[in-house]
Design a protein around this motif. Structure first.
Motif, short mmCIF file in Angstrom:
data_model
loop_
_atom_site.label_atom_id
_atom_site.label_comp_id
_atom_site.label_asym_id
_atom_site.label_seq_id
_atom_site.Cartn_x
_atom_site.Cartn_y
_atom_site.Cartn_z
N GLN A 201 9.80 2.85 2.56
CA GLN A 201 8.35 2.92 2.46
C GLN A 201 7.94 2.94 0.98
N GLN B 249 0.84 -1.19 0.00
CA GLN B 249 0.00 0.00 0.00
C GLN B 249 0.87 1.24 0.00
N CYS B 250 0.51 2.17 -0.86
CA CYS B 250 1.24 3.44 -0.93
C CYS B 250 1.13 4.17 0.41
N VAL B 251 2.27 4.64 0.92
CA VAL B 251 2.27 5.31 2.22
C VAL B 251 1.52 6.64 2.15
N HIS B 252 1.37 7.19 0.94
CA HIS B 252 0.70 8.49 0.81
C HIS B 252 -0.82 8.34 0.66
N CYS B 253 -1.26 7.56 -0.37
CA CYS B 253 -2.70 7.49 -0.64
C CYS B 253 -3.37 6.25 -0.05
N LYS B 254 -2.55 5.32 0.48
CA LYS B 254 -3.05 4.09 1.14
C LYS B 254 -3.70 3.11 0.17
N LYS B 255 -3.52 3.32 -1.15
CA LYS B 255 -4.07 2.39 -2.14
C LYS B 255 -3.00 1.41 -2.59
#
Length: 273
Positions: free
Chosen positions: A173, A155-161
């Motif tokens: 990360q 999961q992307c640490v920024h958008c959580k997708k």
């Protein structure tokens, strides 16, 4: 009678283009030759044809098992007739999942040299047919995209997708490429030089504009990044190319110099001070 001139009175005959022929003459002139026995196919026999080739009913057989192909599906290979079963055993691909033959005419799925029945090409996690949907192969197993993302994707640490392709790792990360951007101008940083401050990533332009010291001569930022050199003296800094005598413009890098107010001078020009 058109050919042998024998009387047709009391005999069977056939009209072709409004001309009468006895059976013997008609067959000689117009009947097809059987592909197998090479005999004429008589008027009273069933003529089976396929791609301008002709067979007696009794000669229309599978080339492998000799079963009759009359009213049965068949396939050809190198002009040989075969029942579907024999053709499949000889030439059809085998399903990678169930290991059974994929019958001619049935829909099959192919990927990296392997073939599947449409019903066998399923997601390893949800077991639903994948069909023409996007999928990901991992450890020789196929996964529909939603299942792959749930089970494996970071999961992307920024958008959580989930990150399915083209991720970036920064400070251990995971990020989407499109999410890993300069905190200042929002330009994507993947594939270009960047630096960080207080755990925030900056492109070089933004970092220099925000944090770098300014050259005392040209007033543009001095990045000091990538090993670039600069001169520092009494709280002032210069690019190497800008550290020149104010009067004669000779470079003072690595040389002695004098100061006169805000100016720097070479020893020769400084004599007149």
């Amino acid at each position: 009678m058109q050919q042998c001139q024998e009387s047709l009175y009391g005999h069977k005959y056939i009209l072709k283009e409004e001309k009468p022929y006895c059976i013997k003459c008609y067959e000689t002139l117009f009947s097809n030759t059987c592909e197998v026995c090479q005999k004429l196919i008589s008027c009273t026999s069933k003529d089976l044809s396929y791609k301008d080739r002709h067979w007696h009913s009794d000669c229309f057989l599978c080339n492998k098992c000799s079963r009759s192909l009359v009213d049965r599906p068949f396939a050809t290979k190198n002009e040989m007739l075969m029942c579907i079963e024999c053709y499949s055993n000889e030439y059809s691909a085998k399903c990678h999942a169930c290991l059974k033959n994929i019958m001619p005419g049935s829909k099959k799925m192919e990927h990296k040299g392997n073939s599947w029945h449409e019903s066998c090409f399923t997601c390893n996690r949800c077991q639903q047919p994948i069909g023409t949907r996007s999928f990901v192969q991992k450890d020789a197993n196929n996964y529909c995209l939603p299942c792959y993302e749930k089970q494996f994707a970071l999961q992307c640490v920024h958008c959580k997708k989930p990150i399915t392709t083209g991720g970036v790792n920064y400070h251990d990360q995971p990020w989407h490429k499109e999410c890993f951007v300069c905190i200042g101008c929002k330009q994507q940083l993947a594939g270009q030089r960047f630096t960080s401050r207080d755990d925030f990533a900056y492109c070089l332009d933004c970092f220099c504009n925000l944090f770098a010291k300014k050259c005392a001569y040209c007033t543009t930022p001095i990045s000091g990044l990538g090993g670039s050199k600069y001169i520092s003296f009494e709280q002032r800094q210069w690019h190497n190319d800008c550290f020149n005598c104010k009067r004669c413009c000779v470079s003072l890098v690595g040389r002695g110099f004098l100061t006169c107010k805000d100016d720097i001078l070479c020893p020769d020009c400084g004599k007149d001070i």
